[in-house]
Motif scaffolding. Structure first.
Motif, PDB file in Angstrom:
ATOM      1  N   GLU A  57       0.927  -1.091   0.195  1.00 18.22           N
ATOM      2  CA  GLU A  57      -0.032   0.091  -0.016  1.00 18.22           C
ATOM      3  C   GLU A  57       0.721   1.349  -0.046  1.00 18.22           C
ATOM      4  O   GLU A  57       2.023   1.470   0.761  1.00 18.22           O
ATOM      5  CB  GLU A  57      -0.953   0.007   1.147  1.00 18.22           C
ATOM      6  N   GLY A  58       0.595   2.295  -0.850  1.00 20.33           N
ATOM      7  CA  GLY A  58       1.241   3.445  -0.893  1.00 20.33           C
ATOM      8  C   GLY A  58       2.381   3.381  -1.684  1.00 20.33           C
ATOM      9  O   GLY A  58       3.235   4.403  -1.818  1.00 20.33           O
ATOM     10  N   THR A  59       2.474   2.309  -2.666  1.00 24.16           N
ATOM     11  CA  THR A  59       3.595   2.520  -3.804  1.00 24.16           C
ATOM     12  C   THR A  59       2.936   1.960  -5.057  1.00 24.16           C
ATOM     13  O   THR A  59       1.643   1.453  -5.219  1.00 24.16           O
ATOM     14  CB  THR A  59       4.586   1.067  -3.434  1.00 24.16           C
ATOM     15  N   VAL A  60       3.854   2.033  -5.991  1.00 19.09           N
ATOM     16  CA  VAL A  60       3.386   1.544  -7.559  1.00 19.09           C
ATOM     17  C   VAL A  60       4.663   1.085  -8.273  1.00 19.09           C
ATOM     18  O   VAL A  60       5.741   1.459  -8.212  1.00 19.09           O
ATOM     19  CB  VAL A  60       2.979   2.932  -8.035  1.00 19.09           C
ATOM     20  N   ARG A  61       4.502   0.070  -9.055  1.00 16.25           N
ATOM     21  CA  ARG A  61       5.589  -0.450  -9.818  1.00 16.25           C
ATOM     22  C   ARG A  61       5.551   0.195 -11.267  1.00 16.25           C
ATOM     23  O   ARG A  61       4.371   0.099 -11.815  1.00 16.25           O
ATOM     24  CB  ARG A  61       5.267  -2.105 -10.122  1.00 16.25           C
ATOM     25  N   VAL A  62       6.365   0.500 -11.933  1.00 19.37           N
ATOM     26  CA  VAL A  62       6.502   1.103 -13.143  1.00 19.37           C
ATOM     27  C   VAL A  62       7.777   0.682 -13.936  1.00 19.37           C
ATOM     28  O   VAL A  62       8.569   0.181 -13.411  1.00 19.37           O
ATOM     29  CB  VAL A  62       6.792   2.837 -12.982  1.00 19.37           C
ATOM     30  N   GLU A  63       7.422   0.862 -15.202  1.00 17.58           N
ATOM     31  CA  GLU A  63       8.566   0.715 -16.313  1.00 17.58           C
ATOM     32  C   GLU A  63       9.122   1.958 -16.627  1.00 17.58           C
ATOM     33  O   GLU A  63       8.317   2.784 -16.976  1.00 17.58           O
ATOM     34  CB  GLU A  63       7.784   0.004 -17.477  1.00 17.58           C
ATOM     35  N   VAL A  64      10.312   2.133 -16.819  1.00 19.58           N
ATOM     36  CA  VAL A  64      10.935   3.418 -17.267  1.00 19.58           C
ATOM     37  C   VAL A  64      11.879   2.899 -18.414  1.00 19.58           C
ATOM     38  O   VAL A  64      12.537   2.097 -18.513  1.00 19.58           O
ATOM     39  CB  VAL A  64      11.900   3.921 -16.071  1.00 19.58           C
ATOM     40  N   ARG A  65      11.683   3.992 -19.573  1.00 19.95           N
ATOM     41  CA  ARG A  65      12.382   3.829 -20.706  1.00 19.95           C
ATOM     42  C   ARG A  65      13.227   4.925 -21.024  1.00 19.95           C
ATOM     43  O   ARG A  65      12.719   6.160 -20.997  1.00 19.95           O
ATOM     44  CB  ARG A  65      11.594   3.414 -21.970  1.00 19.95           C
TER      45      ARG A  65
ATOM     46  N   ASP B 182       7.161   5.347  -4.508  1.00 17.27           N
ATOM     47  CA  ASP B 182       6.183   5.867  -3.563  1.00 17.27           C
ATOM     48  C   ASP B 182       4.978   6.097  -4.600  1.00 17.27           C
ATOM     49  O   ASP B 182       5.129   6.905  -5.707  1.00 17.27           O
ATOM     50  CB  ASP B 182       6.673   6.800  -2.740  1.00 17.27           C
ATOM     51  N   ALA B 183       3.804   5.805  -4.159  1.00 13.02           N
ATOM     52  CA  ALA B 183       2.715   6.305  -5.162  1.00 13.02           C
ATOM     53  C   ALA B 183       2.714   7.723  -5.361  1.00 13.02           C
ATOM     54  O   ALA B 183       3.000   8.573  -4.490  1.00 13.02           O
ATOM     55  CB  ALA B 183       1.335   5.703  -4.506  1.00 13.02           C
ATOM     56  N   GLY B 184       2.361   8.091  -6.770  1.00 12.72           N
ATOM     57  CA  GLY B 184       2.125   9.483  -7.006  1.00 12.72           C
ATOM     58  C   GLY B 184       3.501  10.189  -7.388  1.00 12.72           C
ATOM     59  O   GLY B 184       3.323  11.242  -7.752  1.00 12.72           O
ATOM     60  N   SER B 185       4.586   9.308  -7.405  1.00 13.89           N
ATOM     61  CA  SER B 185       6.051   9.980  -7.685  1.00 13.89           C
ATOM     62  C   SER B 185       6.354   9.554  -9.096  1.00 13.89           C
ATOM     63  O   SER B 185       7.568  10.086  -9.700  1.00 13.89           O
ATOM     64  CB  SER B 185       6.954   9.606  -6.647  1.00 13.89           C
ATOM     65  N   GLU B 186       5.383   9.257  -9.817  1.00 14.23           N
ATOM     66  CA  GLU B 186       6.104   8.804 -11.340  1.00 14.23           C
ATOM     67  C   GLU B 186       6.270   9.928 -12.161  1.00 14.23           C
ATOM     68  O   GLU B 186       7.291   9.808 -12.600  1.00 14.23           O
ATOM     69  CB  GLU B 186       4.721   7.898 -12.043  1.00 14.23           C
TER      70      GLU B 186
ATOM     71  N   VAL C 240       7.670   6.943 -18.148  1.00 11.63           N
ATOM     72  CA  VAL C 240       7.220   6.108 -16.896  1.00 11.63           C
ATOM     73  C   VAL C 240       5.998   5.728 -17.249  1.00 11.63           C
ATOM     74  O   VAL C 240       5.024   6.624 -17.052  1.00 11.63           O
ATOM     75  CB  VAL C 240       7.538   7.094 -15.810  1.00 11.63           C
ATOM     76  N   SER C 241       5.647   4.444 -17.063  1.00  7.17           N
ATOM     77  CA  SER C 241       4.253   3.858 -17.253  1.00  7.17           C
ATOM     78  C   SER C 241       4.168   2.759 -16.038  1.00  7.17           C
ATOM     79  O   SER C 241       5.062   1.910 -15.611  1.00  7.17           O
ATOM     80  CB  SER C 241       4.508   3.037 -18.352  1.00  7.17           C
ATOM     81  N   VAL C 242       2.885   2.907 -15.484  1.00  5.93           N
ATOM     82  CA  VAL C 242       2.777   2.029 -14.300  1.00  5.93           C
ATOM     83  C   VAL C 242       2.541   0.783 -14.916  1.00  5.93           C
ATOM     84  O   VAL C 242       1.833   0.376 -15.886  1.00  5.93           O
ATOM     85  CB  VAL C 242       1.227   2.283 -13.685  1.00  5.93           C
TER      86      VAL C 242
END
Length: 315
Positions: free
Chosen positions: A230-238, A270-274, A291-293
């Motif tokens: 909770e409070g995090t997100v996984r992202v892909e960065v190119r 941290d969620a919202g920091s994308e 940056v994509s979730v």
């Protein structure tokens, strides 16, 4: 569905050392069950108990309806096993190896020729009938090993890292064979260290230092709350210069972890920091990053669970 394997509290100790600790497990007919875990975690010991080769210290297992201890001979007669290392007779031809295993498995003489031809047809190894097993390539050796394992028409096959050391084309071809056999009701218990192979399994179990810590479909495991806290997100960065970007990202306070994944970076933020991450990377000179979730991978699942268990073990 019919349960092909049922374990209840299955345990094996060697003196003071517990190799398998109270494992509960059900595998149903037609499943391709992927069994993962670090070396030394208990995979081989569990398989040996299920094959009727090793008595459990505690608990019980039913395999194809037979008690793995009291009916171990029936278990051995109705399963197939394919080891990680090529273990057939290298000086014998393909046909001689398959004939030998047909006799070892007790295939009746009147049925033997037909069963051998079926195994050859399923594995597509007919063109190599007269070739010595030791002269086959890695992929064809695995096909021969599979032919020998299925010549007696088992309902359950144990495959110990069946694609280790073979090329990508042979690996895909072997998996297609497994899918075809699974569609006919044959059940597979497959050990592997490859995450892409785990993704192909209908169900996956992860054993860690003797304990089965998780079991389910790949999608169920990815939805576990601890994988994306909770409070995090996984992202892909190119972006350009992935290794340098990863090092900078791992120094940012809102980045929990970052690693290279193929031609991109995967990170837990941290969620919202994308948007902030994209801006920071651009400011660091990494072009205009995207940056994509994304959802977690099975690799994320097993890395997260392993780190959690390691943290508990070392407290």
């Amino acid at each position: 569905m019919t349960a092909v394997i049922e374990c209840n509290g299955l345990t094996r100790q060697f003196g003071a050392f517990t190799a398998v600790d109270h494992v509960d497990l059900t595998i149903e007919e037609g499943d391709i069950f992927g069994f993962l875990g670090p070396n030394g975690s208990g995979k081989t010991t569990l398989i040996r108990m299920l094959c009727g080769l090793l008595r459990p210290t505690a608990g019980a297992a039913q395999v194809l309806g037979y008690d793995a201890v009291r009916d171990s001979e029936n278990v051995k007669r109705h399963i197939g096993y394919m080891s990680q290392q090529f273990s057939l007779y290298r000086d014998l031809t393909v046909m001689q190896n398959i004939r030998f295993y047909a006799s070892i498995y007790g295939v009746p003489r009147r049925d033997r020729a037909e069963r051998i031809e079926e195994a050859i047809d399923i594995t597509g190894i007919g063109a190599y009938r007269k070739r010595a097993a030791g002269q086959l390539s890695g992929g064809w050796k695995q096909r021969l090993a599979l032919a020998c394992a299925i010549v007696h028409q088992p309902r359950l096959l144990f495959l110990d890292e069946p694609t280790a050391g073979i090329d990508p084309v042979a690996r895909r071809d072997l998996w297609n064979l497994l899918f075809n056999l699974s569609s006919q009701g044959i059940t597979f218990f497959v050990t592997t260290h490859y995450m892409d192979e785990a993704e192909r399994c209908s169900h996956v179990g992860y054993i860690y230092f003797s304990k089965l810590i998780v079991c389910g479909t790949p999608q169920e495991l990815k939805r576990m709350p601890e994988i994306v806290p909770e409070g995090t997100v996984r992202v892909e960065v190119r972006c350009p210069r992935l290794t340098a970007a990863m090092n900078r990202m791992n120094g940012l306070p809102y980045v929990r972890e970052a690693t290279i994944f193929a031609d991109s970076l995967h990170a837990l933020l941290d969620a919202g920091s994308e948007a902030r991450l994209g801006g920071d990377l651009e400011g660091f000179g990494f072009g205009q990053p995207t940056v994509s979730v994304i959802p977690p991978t099975l690799e994320d699942v097993f890395v997260t669970l392993t780190r959690e268990k390691d943290a508990v073990r070392h407290v």
